[in-house]
Design an enzyme around this catalytic site. Structure first.
Site, mmCIF file in Angstrom:
data_model
loop_
_atom_site.group_PDB
_atom_site.id
_atom_site.type_symbol
_atom_site.label_atom_id
_atom_site.label_comp_id
_atom_site.label_asym_id
_atom_site.label_seq_id
_atom_site.Cartn_x
_atom_site.Cartn_y
_atom_site.Cartn_z
ATOM 1 C CB THR A 191 4.090 -5.011 5.997
ATOM 2 O OG1 THR A 191 4.874 -4.656 6.885
ATOM 3 C CG2 THR A 191 3.915 -3.496 5.245
ATOM 4 N NE ARG A 219 11.849 -0.176 12.286
ATOM 5 C CZ ARG A 219 11.245 -0.741 11.250
ATOM 6 N NH1 ARG A 219 9.951 -0.929 11.356
ATOM 7 N NH2 ARG A 219 11.874 -1.079 10.187
ATOM 8 N N GLY A 221 9.563 2.540 10.648
ATOM 9 C CA GLY A 221 10.226 1.798 9.331
ATOM 10 C C GLY A 221 9.866 2.641 8.037
ATOM 11 C CG ASP A 222 9.639 0.231 4.458
ATOM 12 O OD1 ASP A 222 9.123 -0.293 5.543
ATOM 13 O OD2 ASP A 222 9.419 -0.272 3.359
ATOM 14 C CB THR A 242 6.232 -6.247 2.227
ATOM 15 O OG1 THR A 242 6.408 -7.202 1.276
ATOM 16 C CG2 THR A 242 4.709 -5.591 2.298
ATOM 17 N N GLY A 243 9.056 -6.017 3.635
ATOM 18 C CA GLY A 243 10.205 -6.336 4.207
ATOM 19 C C GLY A 243 11.090 -5.461 5.015
ATOM 20 N N GLY A 245 12.530 -2.493 6.246
ATOM 21 C CA GLY A 245 12.292 -1.135 6.048
ATOM 22 C C GLY A 245 13.448 -0.280 6.072
HETATM 23 C C1 SD4 Z 1 9.092 -2.250 8.322
HETATM 24 N N1 SD4 Z 1 8.604 -2.957 5.913
HETATM 25 O O1 SD4 Z 1 8.481 -1.772 9.375
HETATM 26 C C2 SD4 Z 1 8.054 -3.038 7.297
HETATM 27 C C3 SD4 Z 1 8.050 -4.521 7.861
HETATM 28 C C4 SD4 Z 1 7.713 -5.698 6.939
HETATM 29 O O2 SD4 Z 1 7.682 -7.644 6.229
HETATM 30 O O3 SD4 Z 1 7.343 -5.185 5.868
HETATM 31 N N2 SD4 Z 1 7.921 -6.776 7.291
HETATM 32 O O4 SD4 Z 1 10.275 -2.360 8.089
#
Ligand code: SD4
Length: 340
Positions: A191, A219, A221-222, A242-243, A245
Site C-alpha cells: 500500500t 472486501r 479495506g481502510d 498502511t498495514g 486495514g
Molecule cells: C488494507 N491497509 O487493505 C491495506 C493493506 C496494507 O500493507 O496497507 N498493507 O487493509
C-alpha cells in the site's frame, strides 16, 4: 495555599474551558509551513521526490502526491498496489484508493475497482467531477471508463503464480495439486500512503492499494475509507496508514491522528497515540500471548507547519520523506520494541 499567580492561571484555565466548544475546532493549530515536506510509506521513496519537485515548482499538493503514488501503481514489481497487486481469493485484482484536498475541503474514493491501474486518479476524478465521495465495484469501473481511463489486465504472471500457489495449498483434500512446495509465497505488505504540505501550508493526502492478498471478493479495506486510510484538514495536517486495514477502520486512524495534532500534539506523539488506541481496540483473537496485537500497522503524519513523523506498532519499519534535504528513508517510531 493559593497564591495570586495560581489564582490567575486557574482563572485563565477556567476561561479556556468555558470557550471549549469553539476551541474544539481550532485548538492551537500548527502555524503555516515554512518549508514543503512530502512523506510516504517506505515504498514511496521515488514518489516523494517526484511529488516534492512538483510542489516546489508550484503544482497543487494533491496533483503532486498523486503523481508520486502513480509510480507505484504502474510498477508491476510492487505487489501491493495497482498493476501487479495481489489478487483476491478468485484471482481478480480489486483496488482501493482515496484522497483529500485540504484547500478545497474535498475528498474522493473508490473501492474494489477492477481493471484500472491508477485508482488514485479515479478517486480524484470522483472528487473533481461528482457530488459523491465514494464509488465501488462495477459502478466505480463504469465511472472510470466514462472518464476516459483505459481498462487493462492488472494480474501479472508473477502474481497469478503466487495466487495459484496460495490456492493449491489451501486444502490438501481439494482437487488442486500442490507444486513447488519449496517456494515460499512472498506476502509483501504494501500500500502507499503519501501526505504533503507546501510553503503556503496547503495540505493533501492520498492512499492507494490492492488491499490484502487473497481477500474475500468485495472486501474493502481502510485505504478508501476517508478518515481511516487517510485524512487531511487544511487547518491542521494530514495523516494516513498502511498495514492491517480492519484494525485501522475501527479507530478512524487517519482522522484520529489529525485530531490529536489539532489538540496541539506533535506529529510523532499523534501517530503513537493513534497506535495506542488501535492496540486497545484490538479484539482478543488477534492478541499474542503477551497481549500485543499479532499484526503490524503504520501511521504517517505531517503537520501544517511542516513537522512530520511516522510510527509503527513494532520496531523496524521505515518511511520515506522528501524536503529541502532531498529524498531519504527514516526510521518509524514504534510502540513495541522487537523481542521484548
Ligand atoms: C488494507 N491497509 O487493505 C491495506 C493493506 C496494507 O500493507 O496497507 N498493507 O487493509
Amino acid at each position: 495555599m493559593t497564591t495570586r499567580r495560581d489564582f490567575l492561571s486557574q482563572a485563565a484555565a477556567a476561561a479556556a474551558l468555558t470557550a471549549a466548544p469553539a476551541s474544539l475546532l481550532s485548538a492551537s493549530p500548527p502555524r503555516a509551513a515554512t518549508r514543503p515536506v512530502v512523506i510516504a510509506s517506505a515504498n514511496g521513496l521515488r514518489g516523494v521526490k517526484v511529488a516534492y519537485d512538483r510542489i516546489i515548482r508550484g503544482t497543487d499538493t494533491l496533483d503532486a502526491i498523486i503523481a508520486g503514488v502513480n509510480i507505484q501503481e504502474l510498477d508491476a514489481e510492487d505487489q501491493s498496489v495497482g498493476i501487479g497487486g495481489f489478487p483476491n481469493a478468485d484471482g481478480v485484482v480489486q483496488l482501493d484508493a482515496s484522497c483529500m484536498h485540504g484547500p478545497t475541503k474535498r475528498a474522493g474514493s473508490v473501492g474494489a475497482l477492477e481493471g484500472i491501474a491508477t485508482p488514485s486518479l479515479v478517486a480524484k476524478a470522483v472528487m473533481d467531477y461528482t457530488d459523491h465521495i465514494m464509488l465501488v465495484g462495477e459502478g466505480a469501473k463504469r465511472f472510470a471508463l466514462a472518464m476516459g481511463f483505459k481498462e487493462q489486465n492488472l494480474l501479472t504472471e508473477k502474481t497469478r503464480q503466487d495466487w495459484l500457489r496460495w490456492k493449491a495449498r489451501l486444502n490438501p483434500n481439494d482437487f488442486w495439486l500442490d507444486h513447488d512446495d519449496d517456494v515460499a509465497i512472498k506476502y509483501s505488505t504494501g500500500t502507499i500512503n503519501m501526505n504533503a504540505v507546501n510553503a503556503a501550508g496547503d495540505l493533501s493526502s492520498v492512499t492507494t492499494t490492492s488491499g490484502m492478498a487473497w481477500k474475500i471478493p468485495g472486501r474493502i479495506g481502510d485505504s478508501p475509507v476517508i478518515g481511516a486510510g487517510q485524512y487531511c484538514d487544511n487547518l491542521v495536517g494530514a495523516a494516513g496508514s498502511t498495514g492491517r486495514g480492519e484494525a485501522n477502520i475501527k479507530v478512524c486512524g487517519g482522522f484520529l491522528a489529525v485530531e490529536f495534532m489539532r489538540q496541539g500534539v506533535a506529529p510523532e506523539q499523534a501517530v503513537l497515540k493513534t497506535l495506542e488506541r488501535l492496540a486497545a481496540m484490538t479484539e482478543q483473537r488477534l492478541l499474542r500471548p503477551d497481549g500485543r496485537p499479532n499484526f503490524d500497522i503504520q501511521f504517517y503524519a505531517v503537520a501544517k507547519d511542516g513537522r512530520y513523523a511516522a510510527a509503527s506498532l513494532y520496531e523496524g519499519a521505515s518511511f520515506a520523506v522528501c524536503d529541502e534535504r532531498g529524498p531519504r528513508v527514516e526510521k518509524c517510531a514504534f510502540l513495541y520494541a522487537r523481542g521484548r
